[in-house]
Design a protein around this motif. Sequence first.
Motif, PDB file in Angstrom:
ATOM      1  N   LEU A  31     -53.967 -53.079  19.241  1.00 16.26           N
ATOM      2  CA  LEU A  31     -53.268 -51.894  19.738  1.00 16.26           C
ATOM      3  C   LEU A  31     -54.127 -50.649  19.548  1.00 16.26           C
ATOM      4  CD1 LEU A  31     -50.682 -50.478  20.789  1.00 16.26           C
ATOM      5  CD2 LEU A  31     -49.927 -50.329  18.402  1.00 16.26           C
ATOM      6  N   ASN A  32     -54.785 -50.541  18.395  1.00 19.55           N
ATOM      7  CA  ASN A  32     -55.665 -49.397  18.140  1.00 19.55           C
ATOM      8  C   ASN A  32     -56.822 -49.355  19.128  1.00 19.55           C
ATOM      9  OD1 ASN A  32     -54.199 -48.438  15.968  1.00 19.55           O
ATOM     10  ND2 ASN A  32     -55.322 -49.653  14.480  1.00 19.55           N
ATOM     11  N   ASP A  72     -51.971 -55.090  15.507  1.00 13.95           N
ATOM     12  CA  ASP A  72     -52.114 -53.643  15.366  1.00 13.95           C
ATOM     13  C   ASP A  72     -53.547 -53.188  15.619  1.00 13.95           C
ATOM     14  OD1 ASP A  72     -50.768 -51.129  14.653  1.00 13.95           O
ATOM     15  OD2 ASP A  72     -52.089 -51.133  12.918  1.00 13.95           O
ATOM     16  N   LYS A  73     -54.518 -53.994  15.213  1.00 14.92           N
ATOM     17  CA  LYS A  73     -55.924 -53.662  15.467  1.00 14.92           C
ATOM     18  C   LYS A  73     -56.223 -53.661  16.961  1.00 14.92           C
ATOM     19  CE  LYS A  73     -58.456 -54.902  11.256  1.00 14.92           C
ATOM     20  NZ  LYS A  73     -57.374 -54.685  10.293  1.00 14.92           N
ATOM     21  N   THR A  79     -41.302 -55.057  15.727  1.00 18.38           N
ATOM     22  CA  THR A  79     -42.190 -54.658  16.823  1.00 18.38           C
ATOM     23  C   THR A  79     -41.433 -53.885  17.893  1.00 18.38           C
ATOM     24  OG1 THR A  79     -43.544 -56.631  16.434  1.00 18.38           O
ATOM     25  CG2 THR A  79     -43.835 -55.503  18.538  1.00 18.38           C
ATOM     26  N   LEU A 115     -46.348 -54.678  21.381  1.00 23.84           N
ATOM     27  CA  LEU A 115     -46.939 -53.460  20.831  1.00 23.84           C
ATOM     28  C   LEU A 115     -47.748 -52.705  21.884  1.00 23.84           C
ATOM     29  CD1 LEU A 115     -48.255 -54.320  17.226  1.00 23.84           C
ATOM     30  CD2 LEU A 115     -46.418 -52.740  17.852  1.00 23.84           C
ATOM     31  N   ASN A 174     -44.278 -50.450   9.335  1.00 26.88           N
ATOM     32  CA  ASN A 174     -43.948 -51.844   9.633  1.00 26.88           C
ATOM     33  C   ASN A 174     -44.741 -52.825   8.774  1.00 26.88           C
ATOM     34  OD1 ASN A 174     -41.994 -51.268  11.455  1.00 26.88           O
ATOM     35  ND2 ASN A 174     -43.064 -52.000  13.259  1.00 26.88           N
ATOM     36  N   LYS A 175     -46.012 -52.481   8.494  1.00 26.36           N
ATOM     37  CA  LYS A 175     -46.826 -53.379   7.650  1.00 26.36           C
ATOM     38  C   LYS A 175     -46.246 -53.472   6.242  1.00 26.36           C
ATOM     39  CE  LYS A 175     -51.121 -52.367  10.115  1.00 26.36           C
ATOM     40  NZ  LYS A 175     -52.466 -51.749  10.013  1.00 26.36           N
ATOM     41  N   TYR A 213     -49.560 -59.393  11.752  1.00 29.18           N
ATOM     42  CA  TYR A 213     -49.165 -58.114  12.360  1.00 29.18           C
ATOM     43  C   TYR A 213     -50.359 -57.166  12.425  1.00 29.18           C
ATOM     44  CZ  TYR A 213     -46.241 -54.106  13.535  1.00 29.18           C
ATOM     45  OH  TYR A 213     -45.687 -53.032  14.193  1.00 29.18           O
ATOM     46  N   ASP A 214     -51.201 -57.209  11.397  1.00 24.84           N
ATOM     47  CA  ASP A 214     -52.381 -56.338  11.357  1.00 24.84           C
ATOM     48  C   ASP A 214     -53.342 -56.653  12.498  1.00 24.84           C
ATOM     49  OD1 ASP A 214     -54.148 -54.370   9.910  1.00 24.84           O
ATOM     50  OD2 ASP A 214     -55.437 -56.135   9.803  1.00 24.84           O
ATOM     51  N   THR A 256     -52.627 -49.800   3.613  1.00 27.79           N
ATOM     52  CA  THR A 256     -51.534 -49.088   4.282  1.00 27.79           C
ATOM     53  C   THR A 256     -50.905 -48.066   3.335  1.00 27.79           C
ATOM     54  OG1 THR A 256     -51.059 -51.069   5.610  1.00 27.79           O
ATOM     55  CG2 THR A 256     -49.359 -49.356   5.543  1.00 27.79           C
ATOM     56  N   ASN A 271     -46.902 -46.839  10.910  1.00 28.09           N
ATOM     57  CA  ASN A 271     -47.534 -47.784   9.980  1.00 28.09           C
ATOM     58  C   ASN A 271     -46.597 -48.450   8.984  1.00 28.09           C
ATOM     59  OD1 ASN A 271     -50.243 -47.692  10.865  1.00 28.09           O
ATOM     60  ND2 ASN A 271     -50.557 -45.733   9.843  1.00 28.09           N
TER      61      ASN A 271
END
Length: 416
Positions: free
Chosen positions: A263-264, A260-261, A391, A334, A240-241, A256-257, A56, A238
């Motif tokens: 979400l991506n 996020d993955k 979030t 998210l 937040n990480k 969280y990652d 990150t 980003n």
Amino acid sequence: MIFLKEKLGRNKTVLANFSYLSILQVFTILFPLLTYPYLLRVIGLELYGVIVFAQTIVNYVSLVINFGFNMSGARNVAVYKDDKTRLSNIVSSTYLCKLILWVICLVVYLSVISIVPFFEDHYWVYALSFLLTFNELLLPIWFFQGIEKMKYITIVNLSARLLFVVAIFLFVHEREDYLIVPLLNGIGAMLAGCLSLYIVLKKERIKLTVIPIRELIFAYKESFPLFVSSLSTQIYVNVNKLVVGSFLGMSEVSIYDMADKVLNLMKLPISMMTQAVFPKISRERNIRFLNCVMFLVVGIVTLIYAVLFVCSDWIVCLFTGKYMMEASVIMRLLGISAIFVSFNGFLGGNRLVPFGYSAIYMRVMISNCLFFLVGMGLLWVIENINMYTLTMMAVVVEVFCFLSLIYRNWRLGLLV
């Protein structure tokens, strides 16, 4: 039927690039998801969180190296793609500007991680993670996007990422192998960058030339608003990480990652279509076409979110091997932001920038960033920083961005 064929014929290049971008983006996100459960079990939540935390930080370094050239470069290449001399100057200028920034970032980055005690325990994770910046320095996605030939970059990128996935399973077998992960990531970035640069020089017959200082200065000035816009966006996307890792712990970063993955993965239609239509919009400036694409993407993302909402518990179990309510709730929250991101991508970078309003786009992104930072500051003051509040801030800032872009485009007469 005839009307449909005519439509497809006129947008044949856009559809071809969309297809290649689809393949590239899908596997770019799927490959990390394939290795995520394995790495989580082998090296553990804590060390995996450190790796994500380091990546990150390096992503922000890459933003400095990019300096908005990925957007300004793609726009300039799209306009002058039939002029080989001008094209060679654009490519040479972009690469030289990025190289200068890369050297500066290397010196500053190594100095910081060597001096600041926070990085001492996992120094080599942070040092090896810097190799990822070769992706930003060498990989000319902006060039292939501009000439509308995404085939090459797709093949090169996928080959490098596939090798990374295979290498992870071959070489990472125990907790002590964690340093191999950032090393393999870096080697993949260098291989992909060198291969794609070779294609630019040999296949596309681009000649690197010496660029006068005044042209380099002009290139930096031209890209500065886009750099500030990208930096402002990435701060609230980003950061937040980094906050999770600093305040809550590295295990929470891993959780969280994961969300996020996913979400991506939801954002795939957005990134694919925004990149595929950007050259066409830059040339034609067709608002009606842009709106049609925007609402199509919004519809697709909304449908994906509905599926995610229902299946989030199952997805968490698939990746972690157990039910984690916190991860499931974060994933659902998210996911809401993706719907607004699908609007924002076509109201901002794919509308204001091609129509010549880069400075206005920059101001909107700065205001979003400031809104986010104020919100984060309030959470810190009232001591309410946790996974849920962070979030929700990520969602609220996208809503704020959407309203800001609607207002700006309405004032400029760019909505319809």
